[in-house]
Structure formats: C-alpha cells, structure tokens
Design a protein around this motif. Structure first.
Motif, PDB file in Angstrom:
ATOM      1  N   PRO A  95       0.460  12.539  -9.555  1.00 33.54           N
ATOM      2  CA  PRO A  95      -0.296  13.684 -10.076  1.00 33.54           C
ATOM      3  C   PRO A  95       0.546  14.927 -10.351  1.00 33.54           C
ATOM      4  N   TRP A  96       1.793  14.937  -9.908  1.00 33.38           N
ATOM      5  CA  TRP A  96       2.670  16.094 -10.093  1.00 33.38           C
ATOM      6  C   TRP A  96       3.475  16.026 -11.398  1.00 33.38           C
ATOM      7  N   LEU A  97       3.238  15.041 -12.232  1.00 34.41           N
ATOM      8  CA  LEU A  97       4.048  14.845 -13.439  1.00 34.41           C
ATOM      9  C   LEU A  97       4.156  16.095 -14.311  1.00 34.41           C
ATOM     10  N   ASP A 121      10.184   7.217  -1.767  1.00 35.45           N
ATOM     11  CA  ASP A 121       9.946   7.025  -0.342  1.00 35.45           C
ATOM     12  C   ASP A 121       8.594   7.620   0.038  1.00 35.45           C
ATOM     13  N   ASP A 122       8.277   8.765  -0.586  1.00 33.56           N
ATOM     14  CA  ASP A 122       6.984   9.419  -0.394  1.00 33.56           C
ATOM     15  C   ASP A 122       6.410   9.680  -1.778  1.00 33.56           C
ATOM     16  N   ILE A 123       5.370   8.954  -2.165  1.00 36.70           N
ATOM     17  CA  ILE A 123       4.840   9.018  -3.525  1.00 36.70           C
ATOM     18  C   ILE A 123       4.362  10.408  -3.893  1.00 36.70           C
ATOM     19  N   SER A 124       4.073  11.239  -2.912  1.00 34.27           N
ATOM     20  CA  SER A 124       3.613  12.606  -3.185  1.00 34.27           C
ATOM     21  C   SER A 124       4.762  13.586  -3.339  1.00 34.27           C
ATOM     22  N   ASN A 125       5.976  13.123  -3.086  1.00 37.01           N
ATOM     23  CA  ASN A 125       7.156  13.991  -3.145  1.00 37.01           C
ATOM     24  C   ASN A 125       8.114  13.493  -4.220  1.00 37.01           C
ATOM     25  N   PRO A 174       0.814  -1.219   0.000  1.00 35.55           N
ATOM     26  CA  PRO A 174       0.000   0.000   0.000  1.00 35.55           C
ATOM     27  C   PRO A 174       0.853   1.277   0.000  1.00 35.55           C
ATOM     28  N   GLY A 175       0.718   2.064  -1.064  1.00 33.11           N
ATOM     29  CA  GLY A 175       1.459   3.315  -1.178  1.00 33.11           C
ATOM     30  C   GLY A 175       2.899   3.177  -1.605  1.00 33.11           C
ATOM     31  N   LYS A 176       3.363   1.953  -1.863  1.00 36.24           N
ATOM     32  CA  LYS A 176       4.747   1.713  -2.263  1.00 36.24           C
ATOM     33  C   LYS A 176       4.764   1.096  -3.660  1.00 36.24           C
ATOM     34  N   SER A 200      11.771  12.504  -3.556  1.00 39.43           N
ATOM     35  CA  SER A 200      12.106  11.324  -2.758  1.00 39.43           C
ATOM     36  C   SER A 200      12.396  10.109  -3.630  1.00 39.43           C
ATOM     37  N   ILE A 201      12.565  10.327  -4.939  1.00 40.26           N
ATOM     38  CA  ILE A 201      12.842   9.236  -5.869  1.00 40.26           C
ATOM     39  C   ILE A 201      14.179   8.569  -5.548  1.00 40.26           C
ATOM     40  N   LYS A 202      14.258   7.271  -5.761  1.00 37.01           N
ATOM     41  CA  LYS A 202      15.528   6.566  -5.600  1.00 37.01           C
ATOM     42  C   LYS A 202      15.541   5.329  -6.481  1.00 37.01           C
TER      43      LYS A 202
END
Length: 229
Positions: free
Chosen positions: A190-192, A142-146, A86-88, A149-151
């Motif tokens: 949604p920030w794409l 790490d945070d899908i909304s940020n 969930p969320g990951k 936080s990509i890695k």
C-alpha cells in the motif's frame, strides 16, 4: 465552415492519423502478456501472475537518432507475485525485458525478425516456459509493510530466503486477451505511491558488501507503472 466541410476534414485527419505514420516508417503494436510464477512449498504448489500491456514502436531509419530502425517498448501494468507463505511474497519486478525482449525470445516461431514478431503478437495466442536466462529479477521483503526491508531473491535457491522445501518450479509467459491486472499489487504494497520518485532504500545505505546496486536503485515503478489505475 459548414458541417459537411468539418466532416470531410475530420475524415481526412483520421485517415492521416492511421496512414501517414506507416508511410514514413513509424509503426506501433500492442498486446497483452501474462507472467506466472509457480513455487513449490511444503504446503503445496503456489501460483501467482500478472497481465501487462506491451506497447512497442519503431522509428524509421532516416531519423537522426540512435534508436532509429530498432524496436523500443514500454510496459503498462504490475509485477507478478505469489504469496509463498502467510505474509511472505515473491515478486518478479518489471524490467526492460518485461517488454518485447522476453516475449520475442520465448516465442521465436512467430516471426523471423522483430518487426514480424511484433506484428504477429497482435493475433498470436499461446503459453510457454520462460528460459532461465530470461527470468526477471526477484525480490521479497522481510517486513511487507516496510519498503526498506526489500532484498534480492536467488531464483535457484528460494529455500535460502523462504526456508526448506521452497523452490521455484518455473515461470511461464502467455500472450493473452486477458485484461491488464490492476490494483492487485497495491493491496499487498500500500505504500507504493510514496516511492515513485525516490528509491525504496537510501542509496547511501551500506547494508551489503559489495552493495547491491539493483536494490539500492529500485523505485515503485518496479512493481507498478506510474499512472495506471
């Protein structure tokens, strides 16, 4: 000019549009291919995929350009992803191999060279496991909304990112008639729209040593081609 004359010229131009380019060595092909990720998790197998459209073309040898005689391609569509927990999410980003390279290496039997393979893809249909050396790059947040936080994710060690019991079982590629996937990735990211012209991460940000050049250069184009949808 009479309607008859206009109709004749329209027919001539239409014929020229289809016949003249091949005569001068310009050729083009299109097909759809679907990349599917299969991940083993403590709660069971999770799958996710995306269908993209491949546009391949060649310029004739007589053109004074470095690409003359070769096959170039570009992709229209979105990256494949799967919700591991969930969320990951695990994302397979779009890259140069998303076009002809991965398809030609996965289905070598369709032709003996690039031209024959590209021509065959228009009618060929099939599914096959993608070789490890033809995997795309994988990332998560790490945070899908940020977006910052990509890695990067190691496909051989998903448990290091997602926890014990998580592993990539395989990646498959299908040449298909399915329509191009549209808007699925935007529901998750949604920030794409804000990061097509600038990287997700500040290139000067030094969060790793040595810095990960892939992560520092990624834009939204790695997840969805601009102008789609």
């Amino acid at each position: 000019m009479t309607r008859r004359t206009i109709a004749i010229w329209a027919a001539i131009l239409l014929a020229a549009w289809f016949l003249v380019p091949p005569l001068f060595g310009f050729r083009g092909w299109e097909w759809h291919q679907k990349l599917v990720l299969e991940v083993e998790t403590p709660s069971g197998i999770k799958r996710g995929g995306s269908t993209v459209e491949i546009h391949a073309r060649t310029e004739p040898n007589w053109l004074p350009i470095s690409a003359a005689g070769g096959i170039q391609s570009y992709v229209k569509g979105e990256s494949a992803f799967v919700e591991v927990a969930p969320g990951k999410y695990l994302f397979a980003i779009l890259d140069y191999a998303s076009g002809t390279d991965r398809a030609f290496s996965t289905f070598p039997e369709v032709g003996t060279d690039g031209y024959r393979r590209a021509s065959a893809m228009k009618t060929f249909r099939g599914t096959r496991v993608v070789a490890r050396d033809k995997y795309p790059d994988f990332v998560t947040f790490d945070d899908i909304s940020n977006p910052k936080s990509i890695k990067r994710v190691d496909p051989d060690n998903l448990s290091a990112t997602f926890g014990p019991g998580v592993a990539l079982k395989g990646v498959t590629l299908t040449i298909t008639d399915e329509p191009v996937t549209d808007s699925a990735v935007e529901k998750v990211l949604p920030w794409l729209a804000d990061f097509y012209t600038v990287p997700l991460v500040n290139p000067n940000q030094r969060t790793q040593n040595p810095p990960d050049l892939l992560i520092r250069s990624i834009t939204s184009g790695a997840f969805k081609t601009k102008g789609q949808g």
